[in-house]
Design a protein around this motif. Sequence first.
Motif, PDB file in Angstrom:
ATOM      1  N   GLN A 123      18.855  80.916 -26.433  1.00  0.00           N
ATOM      2  CA  GLN A 123      17.617  80.314 -25.930  1.00  0.00           C
ATOM      3  C   GLN A 123      17.915  79.203 -24.930  1.00  0.00           C
ATOM      4  O   GLN A 123      17.238  79.067 -23.904  1.00  0.00           O
ATOM      5  CB  GLN A 123      16.788  79.769 -27.087  1.00  0.00           C
ATOM      6  CG  GLN A 123      16.200  80.829 -27.974  1.00  0.00           C
ATOM      7  CD  GLN A 123      15.547  80.241 -29.210  1.00  0.00           C
ATOM      8  OE1 GLN A 123      15.546  79.027 -29.412  1.00  0.00           O
ATOM      9  NE2 GLN A 123      15.002  81.109 -30.052  1.00  0.00           N
ATOM     10  N   HIS A 124      18.931  78.402 -25.231  1.00  0.00           N
ATOM     11  CA  HIS A 124      19.295  77.287 -24.350  1.00  0.00           C
ATOM     12  C   HIS A 124      19.758  77.799 -22.986  1.00  0.00           C
ATOM     13  O   HIS A 124      19.284  77.342 -21.939  1.00  0.00           O
ATOM     14  CB  HIS A 124      20.397  76.461 -25.019  1.00  0.00           C
ATOM     15  CG  HIS A 124      20.835  75.277 -24.239  1.00  0.00           C
ATOM     16  ND1 HIS A 124      20.067  74.156 -24.077  1.00  0.00           N
ATOM     17  CD2 HIS A 124      21.981  75.035 -23.551  1.00  0.00           C
ATOM     18  CE1 HIS A 124      20.712  73.278 -23.336  1.00  0.00           C
ATOM     19  NE2 HIS A 124      21.874  73.795 -23.007  1.00  0.00           N
ATOM     20  N   LEU A 125      20.664  78.769 -22.995  1.00  0.00           N
ATOM     21  CA  LEU A 125      21.167  79.303 -21.727  1.00  0.00           C
ATOM     22  C   LEU A 125      20.108  80.127 -20.997  1.00  0.00           C
ATOM     23  O   LEU A 125      20.059  80.128 -19.762  1.00  0.00           O
ATOM     24  CB  LEU A 125      22.420  80.143 -21.974  1.00  0.00           C
ATOM     25  CG  LEU A 125      23.650  79.330 -22.382  1.00  0.00           C
ATOM     26  CD1 LEU A 125      24.772  80.255 -22.805  1.00  0.00           C
ATOM     27  CD2 LEU A 125      24.095  78.422 -21.263  1.00  0.00           C
ATOM     28  N   ALA A 126      19.235  80.803 -21.742  1.00  0.00           N
ATOM     29  CA  ALA A 126      18.158  81.572 -21.106  1.00  0.00           C
ATOM     30  C   ALA A 126      17.170  80.645 -20.405  1.00  0.00           C
ATOM     31  O   ALA A 126      16.649  80.978 -19.335  1.00  0.00           O
ATOM     32  CB  ALA A 126      17.449  82.429 -22.141  1.00  0.00           C
ATOM     33  N   SER A 127      16.921  79.476 -20.986  1.00  0.00           N
ATOM     34  CA  SER A 127      16.008  78.533 -20.339  1.00  0.00           C
ATOM     35  C   SER A 127      16.615  78.001 -19.039  1.00  0.00           C
ATOM     36  O   SER A 127      15.918  77.840 -18.037  1.00  0.00           O
ATOM     37  CB  SER A 127      15.653  77.384 -21.277  1.00  0.00           C
ATOM     38  OG  SER A 127      16.780  76.553 -21.482  1.00  0.00           O
ATOM     39  N   HIS A 128      17.928  77.724 -19.047  1.00  0.00           N
ATOM     40  CA  HIS A 128      18.591  77.281 -17.810  1.00  0.00           C
ATOM     41  C   HIS A 128      18.596  78.396 -16.771  1.00  0.00           C
ATOM     42  O   HIS A 128      18.442  78.145 -15.577  1.00  0.00           O
ATOM     43  CB  HIS A 128      20.033  76.841 -18.086  1.00  0.00           C
ATOM     44  CG  HIS A 128      20.139  75.512 -18.753  1.00  0.00           C
ATOM     45  ND1 HIS A 128      19.592  74.365 -18.232  1.00  0.00           N
ATOM     46  CD2 HIS A 128      20.726  75.136 -19.915  1.00  0.00           C
ATOM     47  CE1 HIS A 128      19.840  73.351 -19.033  1.00  0.00           C
ATOM     48  NE2 HIS A 128      20.521  73.795 -20.061  1.00  0.00           N
ATOM     49  N   SER A 129      18.782  79.632 -17.225  1.00  0.00           N
ATOM     50  CA  SER A 129      18.795  80.766 -16.308  1.00  0.00           C
ATOM     51  C   SER A 129      17.410  81.006 -15.695  1.00  0.00           C
ATOM     52  O   SER A 129      17.290  81.316 -14.516  1.00  0.00           O
ATOM     53  CB  SER A 129      19.258  82.017 -17.048  1.00  0.00           C
ATOM     54  OG  SER A 129      19.270  83.121 -16.189  1.00  0.00           O
ATOM     55  N   ALA A 130      16.360  80.842 -16.499  1.00  0.00           N
ATOM     56  CA  ALA A 130      14.996  81.054 -15.999  1.00  0.00           C
ATOM     57  C   ALA A 130      14.567  79.946 -15.048  1.00  0.00           C
ATOM     58  O   ALA A 130      13.870  80.205 -14.058  1.00  0.00           O
ATOM     59  CB  ALA A 130      14.029  81.138 -17.169  1.00  0.00           C
ATOM     60  N   ASP A 131      14.976  78.707 -15.318  1.00  0.00           N
ATOM     61  CA  ASP A 131      14.592  77.570 -14.473  1.00  0.00           C
ATOM     62  C   ASP A 131      15.291  77.580 -13.118  1.00  0.00           C
ATOM     63  O   ASP A 131      14.748  77.066 -12.139  1.00  0.00           O
ATOM     64  CB  ASP A 131      14.914  76.246 -15.171  1.00  0.00           C
ATOM     65  CG  ASP A 131      14.044  76.003 -16.380  1.00  0.00           C
ATOM     66  OD1 ASP A 131      13.025  76.696 -16.525  1.00  0.00           O
ATOM     67  OD2 ASP A 131      14.406  75.117 -17.184  1.00  0.00           O
ATOM     68  N   ARG A 132      16.492  78.120 -13.080  1.00  0.00           N
ATOM     69  CA  ARG A 132      17.323  78.105 -11.872  1.00  0.00           C
ATOM     70  C   ARG A 132      17.568  76.670 -11.391  1.00  0.00           C
ATOM     71  O   ARG A 132      17.715  76.415 -10.198  1.00  0.00           O
ATOM     72  CB  ARG A 132      16.717  78.928 -10.746  1.00  0.00           C
ATOM     73  CG  ARG A 132      16.570  80.378 -11.065  1.00  0.00           C
ATOM     74  CD  ARG A 132      17.895  81.066 -11.013  1.00  0.00           C
ATOM     75  NE  ARG A 132      17.692  82.518 -11.065  1.00  0.00           N
ATOM     76  CZ  ARG A 132      18.536  83.341 -11.611  1.00  0.00           C
ATOM     77  NH1 ARG A 132      19.643  82.900 -12.142  1.00  0.00           N
ATOM     78  NH2 ARG A 132      18.300  84.631 -11.630  1.00  0.00           N
ATOM     79  N   ALA A 133      17.587  75.742 -12.340  1.00  0.00           N
ATOM     80  CA  ALA A 133      17.877  74.352 -12.016  1.00  0.00           C
ATOM     81  C   ALA A 133      19.389  74.130 -12.092  1.00  0.00           C
ATOM     82  O   ALA A 133      20.070  74.771 -12.895  1.00  0.00           O
ATOM     83  CB  ALA A 133      17.169  73.427 -12.997  1.00  0.00           C
ATOM     84  N   PRO A 134      19.946  73.257 -11.273  1.00  0.00           N
ATOM     85  CA  PRO A 134      21.388  73.003 -11.327  1.00  0.00           C
ATOM     86  C   PRO A 134      21.806  72.393 -12.662  1.00  0.00           C
ATOM     87  O   PRO A 134      21.107  71.548 -13.223  1.00  0.00           O
ATOM     88  CB  PRO A 134      21.640  72.014 -10.186  1.00  0.00           C
ATOM     89  CG  PRO A 134      20.375  71.863  -9.458  1.00  0.00           C
ATOM     90  CD  PRO A 134      19.283  72.508 -10.226  1.00  0.00           C
ATOM     91  N   VAL A 135      22.938  72.855 -13.162  1.00  0.00           N
ATOM     92  CA  VAL A 135      23.468  72.370 -14.433  1.00  0.00           C
ATOM     93  C   VAL A 135      24.913  71.936 -14.248  1.00  0.00           C
ATOM     94  O   VAL A 135      25.569  72.278 -13.275  1.00  0.00           O
ATOM     95  CB  VAL A 135      23.405  73.462 -15.532  1.00  0.00           C
ATOM     96  CG1 VAL A 135      21.986  73.818 -15.874  1.00  0.00           C
ATOM     97  CG2 VAL A 135      24.196  74.680 -15.148  1.00  0.00           C
ATOM     98  N   VAL A 136      25.388  71.167 -15.215  1.00  0.00           N
ATOM     99  CA  VAL A 136      26.790  70.771 -15.282  1.00  0.00           C
ATOM    100  C   VAL A 136      27.353  71.392 -16.553  1.00  0.00           C
ATOM    101  O   VAL A 136      26.795  71.219 -17.638  1.00  0.00           O
ATOM    102  CB  VAL A 136      26.949  69.237 -15.325  1.00  0.00           C
ATOM    103  CG1 VAL A 136      28.410  68.853 -15.413  1.00  0.00           C
ATOM    104  CG2 VAL A 136      26.315  68.603 -14.113  1.00  0.00           C
TER     105      VAL A 136
END
Length: 105
Positions: free
Chosen positions: A19-32
């Motif tokens: 769920q955590h990685l899917a939310s980052h993938s859906a947002d397409r926001a930059p991550v570290v």
Amino acid sequence: MKKKEIRPKRASRKELQYQHLASHSADRAPVVVYLSNGTRLQGIVLATDSYMVLLGRWQDDPQPTIVYKQAICLVTPLDTPVLGIDPAITAEFVPIYIPRTRKRR
């Protein structure tokens, strides 16, 4: 006769990670992405798998980076400061703790 206790079902670690990685993938926001060897990677989560994360510099990156989930320690949004990790440490220098062992006689 003792009544059986019914507990609510908790989400497993794999479900929470997905769920955590899917939310980052859906947002397409930059991550570290902080790796276990101390390396810090920046980018956008393009896709996830059971074992890997596809990290690109931009959405249509022709050469994205594949990172094994086993090597990932922490994934945070780019604008979130992380406590305990010194931003001055670069990828070239990674402090490693090696315990001293006693000499055998």
